[in-house]
Enzyme design. Structure first.
Site, PDB file in Angstrom:
ATOM      1  N   GLY A  74     -36.055 -53.345  13.141  1.00 11.87           N
ATOM      2  CA  GLY A  74     -36.486 -53.298  11.659  1.00 11.87           C
ATOM      3  C   GLY A  74     -36.340 -51.677  11.220  1.00 11.87           C
ATOM      4  O   GLY A  74     -36.128 -51.028  11.865  1.00 11.87           O
ATOM      5  N   GLY A  75     -36.727 -51.887   9.955  1.00 10.14           N
ATOM      6  CA  GLY A  75     -36.433 -50.529   9.322  1.00 10.14           C
ATOM      7  C   GLY A  75     -35.356 -50.080   8.645  1.00 10.14           C
ATOM      8  O   GLY A  75     -34.403 -50.793   8.810  1.00 10.14           O
ATOM      9  N   MET A 191     -41.348 -45.233  13.004  1.00 11.82           N
ATOM     10  CA  MET A 191     -41.460 -46.352  13.744  1.00 11.82           C
ATOM     11  C   MET A 191     -40.426 -47.466  13.552  1.00 11.82           C
ATOM     12  O   MET A 191     -40.154 -47.666  12.116  1.00 11.82           O
ATOM     13  CB  MET A 191     -42.813 -46.675  13.647  1.00 11.82           C
ATOM     14  CG  MET A 191     -43.683 -45.873  14.283  1.00 11.82           C
ATOM     15  SD  MET A 191     -45.473 -46.591  14.614  1.00 11.82           S
ATOM     16  CE  MET A 191     -46.132 -44.944  15.201  1.00 11.82           C
ATOM     17  N   ALA A 205     -40.832 -42.622  17.488  1.00 12.11           N
ATOM     18  CA  ALA A 205     -40.141 -41.321  17.559  1.00 12.11           C
ATOM     19  C   ALA A 205     -40.852 -40.172  16.809  1.00 12.11           C
ATOM     20  O   ALA A 205     -40.973 -40.224  15.713  1.00 12.11           O
ATOM     21  CB  ALA A 205     -38.652 -41.463  16.845  1.00 12.11           C
ATOM     22  N   CYS A 221     -35.282 -43.415   6.546  1.00 14.54           N
ATOM     23  CA  CYS A 221     -35.906 -44.455   6.498  1.00 14.54           C
ATOM     24  C   CYS A 221     -35.774 -44.842   5.077  1.00 14.54           C
ATOM     25  O   CYS A 221     -36.729 -45.853   4.576  1.00 14.54           O
ATOM     26  CB  CYS A 221     -37.328 -44.270   6.697  1.00 14.54           C
ATOM     27  SG  CYS A 221     -37.758 -43.481   8.516  1.00 14.54           S
TER      28      CYS A 221
END
Length: 271
Positions: A74-75, A191, A205, A221
């Protein structure tokens, strides 16, 4: 208590290529699903690489055509590289899986890690990961209160009213790596996770001492009005991966092994 083992895959000169680590994740994931191994957290550094989660928009990628690895987490888009401690907890969870609860546990562990080093961090509503909060309440306040950068002082912040504003095209005063100088919110630990067959993959991370200017090529992000930071920057001293590694293991063990795992509550419509 849920047993958690740690596997240190490689750091520094032995950092692990992203594809190699991804293949190892899948191997351990299959073994965990089959109950052949306990819950396992892979810990490592990567050579420099940009990775894009499933929600990454085309305009958030590097403008100069720098290669990006598309992944199944995800992300959105982020950078991995030297000075960043990456962790991939591969954990079997009860179904239906509560993905948010798993993410919150990882955030709790990293918040505790940062606190042990003397860096106060927090969550930001609607934004995954762990953050150092800025001094200003919003971008407008930040524009008025931030110190001068390179002899320049901004009279206004275009990000306040322009959702299409691209910091990559507007100089270092807007660069994500300079968010600390602007006293804005800045992410210290990113994350992104995936759950398949009730078992987690990918993870976190933590920026220990990386060159954060690597984030300036992307919209980290997908967030345009905040930036990135590291333990070393916030503490004003060099912090090493070797220094952080045992602390991360201890707090992950404390949080993940002692978690009261529960399935996600599914609300059913009444007749």
């Amino acid at each position: 208590m849920n047993e958690l083992r740690f596997v240190r895959l490689g750091f520094g000169a032995d950092s692990v290529d992203y594809q190699e680590a991804w293949d190892e994740q899948r191997r351990v994931h299959a073994a965990r699903f089959a109950d052949e191994v306990p819950d396992t957290c892979l810990l490592l550094e990567h050579p420099p690489v940009y990775t894009a989660g499933r929600r990454t928009a085309p305009e958030e990628r590097p403008l100069d055509g720098t290669p990006v690895v598309d992944v199944d987490r995800g992300g959105k888009i982020t950078w991995h590289g030297p000075g960043q401690l990456v962790g991939y907890p591969i954990q079997k969870l009860p179904r239906p899986v509560d993905v948010v609860a798993h993410l919150r546990r990882l955030e709790d562990a990293m918040i505790a890690v940062c606190a042990e080093f003397g860096v106060e961090t927090s969550r930001v509503e609607g934004r995954a990961g762990v953050w150092v909060l800025g001094d200003a309440k919003n971008a407008k306040d930040a524009a008025e209160e931030r110190p001068k950068l390179g002899g320049l002082s901004l009279d206004f912040d275009p990000r306040v009213n322009d959702s299409e504003f691209d910091p990559r095209l507007n100089g270092p005063e807007y660069a994500p790596s300079n968010a600390g100088q602007r006293r804005e919110d800045r992410k210290i630990c990113a994350m992104g996770i995936r759950v398949a067959k009730g078992v987690t993959m990918h993870g976190f991370a933590l920026n220990v001492n990386p060159d954060t200017s690597n984030f300036d090529k992307i919209i980290p992000c997908g967030i345009r009005d905040a930036g990135v930071t590291s333990l070393s920057y916030e503490l004003g001293r060099e912090v090493t991966i070797d220094e952080v590694l045992p602390v991360v293991e201890r707090h992950l063990r404390d949080v993940l092994e002692n978690a009261a795992l529960a399935p996600r509550v599914v609300e059913r419509a009444t007749a």
